[in-house]
Enzyme design. Sequence first.
Site, short mmCIF file in Angstrom:
data_model
loop_
_atom_site.label_atom_id
_atom_site.label_comp_id
_atom_site.label_asym_id
_atom_site.label_seq_id
_atom_site.Cartn_x
_atom_site.Cartn_y
_atom_site.Cartn_z
N GLU A 87 30.04 58.40 47.95
CA GLU A 87 29.20 57.15 47.83
C GLU A 87 27.84 57.11 48.10
O GLU A 87 27.17 56.42 47.35
CB GLU A 87 29.82 56.21 48.95
CG GLU A 87 31.37 56.07 48.96
CD GLU A 87 31.94 55.15 47.67
OE1 GLU A 87 30.94 54.31 47.19
OE2 GLU A 87 32.61 55.62 46.98
N SER A 460 64.28 6.88 36.18
CA SER A 460 65.46 6.51 36.69
C SER A 460 66.02 6.99 37.79
O SER A 460 66.92 6.66 38.49
CB SER A 460 66.57 6.55 35.27
OG SER A 460 66.12 5.80 34.30
#
Length: 485
Positions: A87, A460
């Site tokens: 890194e 309904s």
Amino acid sequence: MLRFLGWTVALGGTLAVSGALVGIVAYEVASSRLPPLTSLTDYKPKLPMQVFSADGLLIGEYGSEKRTVVSYSSFPEKMRQAILAAEDDDFFTHHGIDLFGVGRAVLANVKTGGRGQGASTITMQLARTTFLSRERSFVRKFYEVLLTLRIEQQLSKSQIFEIYANQIFLGQRSYGFATAAQTYFGKPLSELTIGQMAMLAGLPQAPSANNPISNLPRARIRQHYILDRMAAHHFITQAEADEAKKEPLNIRPPVKPTTIPAEYAAEMARQLIYAQYGDETYTRGLNVYTTIQSREQSAAYTAVRNGIMNYERRQVYRGPEKFIDLPQDAQGIMDAVDDALDSHPDNGDLLAAVVLEASPKKVIVLPRSGSLIEITGNGLRPAQSGLSPKARPAVRIRPGAIIRIMQVGKEWHITQQPEVESALVALDPRTGAIEAMVGGFDFAKNKFNHATQAWRQPGSSFKPFIYSAGLEAGMSPATVINDTP
């Protein structure tokens, strides 16, 4: 002429001073907006909130970070060297910003068309992962640089490295190298081999996609690169690097999670708890129990998913989600696929994949797992119109197309993300307890809960409530009511 030149020089000096003043003001304004570093200077790991079903199965976890904190002095030297080689090899000599690294990264990115190296130091990564979003913009990068410089001013190099090594996400819900050692190898850092250390050191670059459980071939490639870097920096000899490349890794099998698909219900619980405890919701280690029944919830989830996908199979094929250019070399293809699929996450068992080869009789794709999948026969039928040579460019399946695939039995089928949504709620009418809830096709795709947030006409379905209330009030089936407004 001299006077003219003198005026020009004076103007140039004025512009330079103005530019410097603007830069100073911008720096001061941005610095005043930086978050405090107390989360680093007073670092405390989070204790997650867990949400359970009524029968004790995990349905959600928030603030979840598996973490084992290791001090800098207890960190194995070879592990530290592997991380530096992977890194930031100049970590102990630069002041947070590695200008030479930035230059190398720019050259590499130009050569590879933007798929080269990054230029983030360990301190920059710590600033980004702790305080900033993943947005790619100049403003975010500017704040990242300012945070990096402030961290370097207030913390020593050993403190920065210690926090980074315990904070960084390394896949499989693991934060920090000590936890990752247990997750992937089932042993502490001090017992890892050089090869295993190099494997862990390669994870920060792409922890979810390239860890040894998700994609061992890619993790191996990264491991070999890091071993060669360690040898180049004389952390180990080349002979040790070559030997480490051959050693078996003995990856620990992944622990199968005991969660059930109830993300929408877990999110409702999270919102209720957050309204009471605020940010402490994610740090107090709270256990929250719901009325969800795991068996009913699993059945509801399967029913909604199957119903939507069965409907989707009857729809016309709308074409790939996106097209990308594929490089010529194998490594470049894998990198390009990783970059493309970052913005096209999987939706449960509906996987995103990049097409490498396509013909009316066979399609070869590369999903996030890194394992090639060949689709033939019935698996091509849902997308037959996209495989026709006469298909429109936006619909045609060709190399570089990002498509969706799903395993049906033992076969892989081409499919597509559904445009419709659905929801299901099952509750006990005696108590009102919600025993199953599915708010949509996939929570990661759309967090809008169609069961609780979508307003709709009852139609309904509401008549039984009205009629029963009328009967209870003394009306009969023969009662006539004037229904004018």
